[in-house]
Design a protein around this motif. Structure first.
Motif, mmCIF file in Angstrom:
data_model
loop_
_atom_site.group_PDB
_atom_site.id
_atom_site.type_symbol
_atom_site.label_atom_id
_atom_site.label_comp_id
_atom_site.label_asym_id
_atom_site.label_seq_id
_atom_site.Cartn_x
_atom_site.Cartn_y
_atom_site.Cartn_z
ATOM 1 N N ALA A 493 15.467 11.991 -5.778
ATOM 2 C CA ALA A 493 15.065 10.683 -5.795
ATOM 3 C C ALA A 493 14.436 9.804 -4.736
ATOM 4 O O ALA A 493 13.364 9.063 -5.067
ATOM 5 C CB ALA A 493 16.316 9.827 -6.125
ATOM 6 N N GLU A 494 14.627 10.224 -3.618
ATOM 7 C CA GLU A 494 13.928 9.485 -2.514
ATOM 8 C C GLU A 494 12.569 10.043 -2.284
ATOM 9 O O GLU A 494 11.794 9.043 -2.047
ATOM 10 C CB GLU A 494 14.867 9.856 -1.002
ATOM 11 C CG GLU A 494 14.198 9.269 0.135
ATOM 12 C CD GLU A 494 15.236 9.554 1.382
ATOM 13 O OE1 GLU A 494 14.692 9.809 2.275
ATOM 14 O OE2 GLU A 494 16.145 9.273 1.240
ATOM 15 N N GLN A 495 12.298 11.034 -2.537
ATOM 16 C CA GLN A 495 10.816 11.686 -2.533
ATOM 17 C C GLN A 495 9.965 11.194 -3.505
ATOM 18 O O GLN A 495 8.497 10.920 -3.200
ATOM 19 C CB GLN A 495 10.974 13.361 -2.630
ATOM 20 C CG GLN A 495 11.661 14.109 -1.489
ATOM 21 C CD GLN A 495 10.935 14.200 -0.112
ATOM 22 O OE1 GLN A 495 9.813 13.748 -0.077
ATOM 23 N NE2 GLN A 495 11.845 14.004 0.932
ATOM 24 N N ALA A 496 10.408 10.746 -4.636
ATOM 25 C CA ALA A 496 9.748 10.402 -5.615
ATOM 26 C C ALA A 496 9.559 8.799 -5.652
ATOM 27 O O ALA A 496 9.148 8.149 -6.560
ATOM 28 C CB ALA A 496 10.450 10.614 -7.082
ATOM 29 N N GLY A 497 10.113 7.866 -4.730
ATOM 30 C CA GLY A 497 10.292 6.750 -4.361
ATOM 31 C C GLY A 497 8.799 6.173 -4.056
ATOM 32 O O GLY A 497 7.644 6.928 -3.578
ATOM 33 N N PRO A 498 8.819 4.892 -4.566
ATOM 34 C CA PRO A 498 7.192 4.207 -4.575
ATOM 35 C C PRO A 498 6.718 3.924 -3.109
ATOM 36 O O PRO A 498 5.431 3.761 -2.587
ATOM 37 C CB PRO A 498 7.336 3.072 -5.341
ATOM 38 C CG PRO A 498 8.902 2.894 -5.152
ATOM 39 C CD PRO A 498 9.515 4.017 -5.344
ATOM 40 N N PHE A 499 7.720 3.727 -2.217
ATOM 41 C CA PHE A 499 7.452 3.381 -0.708
ATOM 42 C C PHE A 499 8.291 4.408 0.178
ATOM 43 O O PHE A 499 9.495 4.675 -0.108
ATOM 44 C CB PHE A 499 7.740 1.972 -0.520
ATOM 45 C CG PHE A 499 7.089 1.037 -1.256
ATOM 46 C CD1 PHE A 499 5.577 0.647 -1.048
ATOM 47 C CD2 PHE A 499 7.614 0.384 -2.395
ATOM 48 C CE1 PHE A 499 5.104 -0.269 -1.750
ATOM 49 C CE2 PHE A 499 7.080 -0.417 -2.983
ATOM 50 C CZ PHE A 499 5.756 -0.808 -2.856
ATOM 51 N N PRO A 500 7.757 4.772 1.278
ATOM 52 C CA PRO A 500 8.309 5.616 2.102
ATOM 53 C C PRO A 500 9.699 4.751 2.694
ATOM 54 O O PRO A 500 9.443 3.577 2.925
ATOM 55 C CB PRO A 500 7.582 6.066 3.316
ATOM 56 C CG PRO A 500 6.143 5.704 2.814
ATOM 57 C CD PRO A 500 6.489 4.468 1.857
ATOM 58 N N VAL A 501 10.914 5.537 2.978
ATOM 59 C CA VAL A 501 11.819 4.953 3.601
ATOM 60 C C VAL A 501 11.678 4.706 5.200
ATOM 61 O O VAL A 501 10.820 5.230 5.843
ATOM 62 C CB VAL A 501 12.980 6.161 3.711
ATOM 63 C CG1 VAL A 501 14.346 5.414 4.391
ATOM 64 C CG2 VAL A 501 13.763 6.512 2.463
ATOM 65 N N HIS A 502 11.973 3.371 5.572
ATOM 66 C CA HIS A 502 11.728 2.779 6.775
ATOM 67 C C HIS A 502 10.311 2.132 6.622
ATOM 68 O O HIS A 502 10.136 1.569 7.848
ATOM 69 C CB HIS A 502 11.857 3.624 7.811
ATOM 70 C CG HIS A 502 13.284 4.087 7.934
ATOM 71 N ND1 HIS A 502 13.678 5.262 8.469
ATOM 72 C CD2 HIS A 502 14.626 3.510 7.608
ATOM 73 C CE1 HIS A 502 14.685 5.594 8.444
ATOM 74 N NE2 HIS A 502 15.672 4.637 7.945
ATOM 75 N N SER A 503 9.588 1.861 5.498
ATOM 76 C CA SER A 503 8.344 1.295 5.547
ATOM 77 C C SER A 503 8.469 -0.377 5.258
ATOM 78 O O SER A 503 9.681 -0.612 4.709
ATOM 79 C CB SER A 503 7.616 1.784 4.557
ATOM 80 O OG SER A 503 7.864 1.879 3.221
ATOM 81 N N GLN A 504 7.468 -1.096 5.586
ATOM 82 C CA GLN A 504 7.785 -2.362 5.383
ATOM 83 C C GLN A 504 7.032 -2.811 4.287
ATOM 84 O O GLN A 504 5.952 -2.320 3.856
ATOM 85 C CB GLN A 504 6.952 -3.145 6.660
ATOM 86 C CG GLN A 504 7.548 -3.075 7.989
ATOM 87 C CD GLN A 504 8.904 -3.900 8.147
ATOM 88 O OE1 GLN A 504 9.112 -5.091 7.709
ATOM 89 N NE2 GLN A 504 9.655 -3.376 8.831
ATOM 90 N N VAL A 505 7.764 -3.743 3.498
ATOM 91 C CA VAL A 505 7.173 -4.222 2.079
ATOM 92 C C VAL A 505 7.198 -5.477 2.075
ATOM 93 O O VAL A 505 8.243 -6.272 3.075
ATOM 94 C CB VAL A 505 7.949 -3.265 1.081
ATOM 95 C CG1 VAL A 505 8.075 -1.913 0.745
ATOM 96 C CG2 VAL A 505 9.461 -3.829 1.058
ATOM 97 N N ARG A 506 6.571 -6.352 1.176
ATOM 98 C CA ARG A 506 6.688 -7.799 1.023
ATOM 99 C C ARG A 506 7.060 -8.135 -0.549
ATOM 100 O O ARG A 506 6.577 -7.382 -1.220
ATOM 101 C CB ARG A 506 5.524 -8.294 1.301
ATOM 102 C CG ARG A 506 5.151 -9.911 1.151
ATOM 103 C CD ARG A 506 3.851 -10.386 1.631
ATOM 104 N NE ARG A 506 3.848 -10.246 2.905
ATOM 105 C CZ ARG A 506 4.094 -11.151 3.677
ATOM 106 N NH1 ARG A 506 4.983 -11.918 3.608
ATOM 107 N NH2 ARG A 506 4.026 -10.768 5.166
ATOM 108 N N HIS A 507 7.931 -9.263 -0.670
ATOM 109 C CA HIS A 507 8.274 -9.565 -1.931
ATOM 110 C C HIS A 507 7.815 -11.016 -1.953
ATOM 111 O O HIS A 507 7.781 -11.862 -0.889
ATOM 112 C CB HIS A 507 9.828 -9.606 -2.055
ATOM 113 C CG HIS A 507 10.286 -9.924 -3.611
ATOM 114 N ND1 HIS A 507 10.611 -11.309 -3.926
ATOM 115 C CD2 HIS A 507 10.595 -9.186 -4.567
ATOM 116 C CE1 HIS A 507 11.183 -11.230 -5.068
ATOM 117 N NE2 HIS A 507 11.187 -10.108 -5.501
#
Length: 549
Positions: A493-507
């Protein structure tokens, strides 16, 4: 002093001091880089696990720096252990003295004289003692070369509650001459690190986080449908494990009742909580340290200052208020490097207790009253207490909020005043309540994260380290989920996520945040302003709720 042919030679000097003055033949991983920052006269924030040698990070460089070192530490018991360890070395270069409520006026004068004459190097002091203007003047005259703030997470976890003087530490350190600051803690997630940096007014600090994976500790969590099941799981662990150990509970009453029940059932136990008389607390602390008590049932008040390497297990009989508290408390097990066990026995009802402890919102009228009084002229805290009838704890909390919105500033003589272009009292009160609500959103999100940790099927070490901003590239192998294979099942499930773990995102609404983990079709993001949010991965992808920051 520290250069040869233009290049720093910190390593040999630090190792020489470690050997000569402390008897340590080598430095541990995670110690050298922050020591180097101290010698470069830079501010630093250091996160190292319990037992990793945080104290050495200020003790060794202090020998090489001009002026004494001020150590601000929250608990007298913790101070006493550190002072005893230093003075047992019988070396004037590392002699330590203390100024606290435990010393007489004559003893305090003697301590300051030893520092003035160079016969002592370390001054241990609490924030409450340092809040005295006369004491600040005395410490400033010493021209300290370094300020070490031990257990720095207390600035965030206690400062907003019952130790308001913690929130004024940045101003106090400024008034004693603003030497470089070294903040030390065994647990600090990114939001708490930011709080520490802001409160202490650290100047572009070096941040060092390392060694948080305690591979000798086995992490285990069990959901308990009722209290009878929780009791059976606890006693089964007690029958299987060596002692000593600590059982953490949520309330003072629970500590007393569980200790009595265990003793009646043949498991000799004592209890410890903040409501006990100081003398009894100190005796229980000492008895546990001396192996006279095998099982200590305690609230979170018990732990700091326990320099005890042979604790074999730590059990929690309720959800802690946050992963920060949990990590700090389980870190007391296995400090000797031998195997240790941590067991969290939780129920859904545990969250209600934490919500209760969060308390209610501050009163807008009281905030406006304080701001209004200060608009008429500078006041001391004592004068404000008399004018409003509020106690020191409440005054401290409200002043902290008003300071955050630019409605209050601390000046000479610790007098409070209104800074230029400050908001009017009514506007300041509303802004302060908004700040409080944002703080509480973070607090609530930490409780949510603790429940998420308890329910997680991922590697528990991976989940904890993600919370603290660290990462391991493997399953830890020393938690229940890794042991029974469930952690391997959720890796996909983690491998298939849309963003890497610990990456910065914006909402669009919540601003920037960090992806903490994935589980099944959910993802957890730590947002800078609103805390932790759990989102549906399909909805995030379909509606493009998040974008790379």
């Amino acid at each position: 002093m520290f250069k040869k042919q233009g290049l720093p030679i910190y390593g040999p000097r630090l190792r020489k001091v470690a050997r000569k003055h402390f008897g340590w033949q080598s430095l541990r991983p995670g110690q050298f880089k922050p020591m180097r920052a101290v010698l470069r006269r830079k501010d630093a924030l250091v996160v190292l696990p319990t037992g990793a040698g945080k104290s050495a990070i200020y003790q060794i460089p202090a020998v090489l720096l001009p002026g004494p070192t001020v150590v601000i530490s929250p608990l007298l018991a913790l101070q006493q252990d550190q002072i005893a360890a230093l003075n047992d070395l019988a070396d004037s270069k590392v002699r330590a003295v203390r100024v606290s409520s435990a010393e007489t006026a004559a003893q305090k004068r003697e301590a300051m004289e030893l520092l003035r004459t160079g016969q002592a190097e370390f001054l241990f002091i609490t924030p409450e003692q340092l809040s005295d203007p006369e004491r600040i003047a005395e410490v400033r005259a010493l021209k300290p070369g370094l300020v070490a703030v031990d257990e720095a997470h207390c600035i965030s976890t206690w400062g907003h509650d019952f130790r308001p003087d913690y929130l004024a530490l940045g101003e106090m350190i400024k008034q004693i001459g603003r030497p470089p600051i070294l903040a030390l803690t065994a647990t600090a997630s990114p939001p708490i690190r930011e709080d520490i940096i802001e409160r202490l007014r650290l100047n572009k600090p070096e941040i060092h986080v390392s060694g948080l994976d305690r591979s000798n500790l086995f992490l285990e969590v069990a959901y308990c449908p009722d209290e009878d099941y929780r009791w059976r799981r606890l006693t089964a662990m007690l029958d299987a494990e060596q002692r000593p150990g600590i059982i953490y509970v949520a309330t003072r009453r629970a500590a007393e009742e569980l200790a009595e029940r265990l003793t009646t059932a043949g498991y000799g136990a004592e209890f410890y909580h903040g409501g006990m008389a100081a003398g009894i607390r100190e005796q229980r602390h000492q008895d546990f340290s001396d192996d006279k008590v095998d099982i200590m049932v305690a609230t979170s008040a018990f732990g700091m200052g326990i320099d005890k390497p042979n604790i074999r297990w730590v059990a929690h009989m309720a959800l802690p208020d946050s992963p920060d508290s949990y990590f700090q408390e389980i870190g007391r097990a296995g400090r000797d490097g031998e195997p240790g066990r941590t067991v969290l026995l939780w129920r859904s009802e545990d969250e209600a207790i934490q919500r209760f402890f969060a308390g209610g919102s501050p009163d807008a009228g009281e905030l406006q009253e304080i701001a209004g009084i200060l608009h008429k002229g500078p006041q001391t805290r004592t004068a404000l207490q008399k004018a409003t009838g509020m106690g020191p704890r409440k005054i401290g909390q409200l002043l902290s909020l008003l300071e955050e919105v630019g409605a209050v500033q601390t000046g000479t003589g610790n007098k409070l005043s209104v800074p230029p272009r400050a908001p009017l009292p009514a506007v300041a009160a509303k802004a302060a309540i908004d700040v409080y609500e944002r703080q509480q959103a973070i607090v609530r999100s930490r409780t949510d994260m603790m429940r998420a940790f308890a329910q997680s099927r991922q590697c528990r070490t991976e989940t904890l380290l993600a919370y603290f901003g660290e990462e391991i590239k493997r399953q830890c192998g020393h938690c229940d989920n890794c042991a029974d294979g469930t952690a391997a099942e959720v890796d996909a499930a983690e491998q298939a996520g849309p963003f890497p773990v610990h990456s910065q995102v914006r909402h669009n609404e919540w601003g920037t945040g960090m992806v903490m983990n994935y589980e099944e079709e959910r993802m957890t993001v730590l947002f800078d302003t609103v805390g932790y949010k759990t989102l549906s991965v399909p909805v995030v992808v379909e509606q493009k709720l998040l974008t790379p920051a």
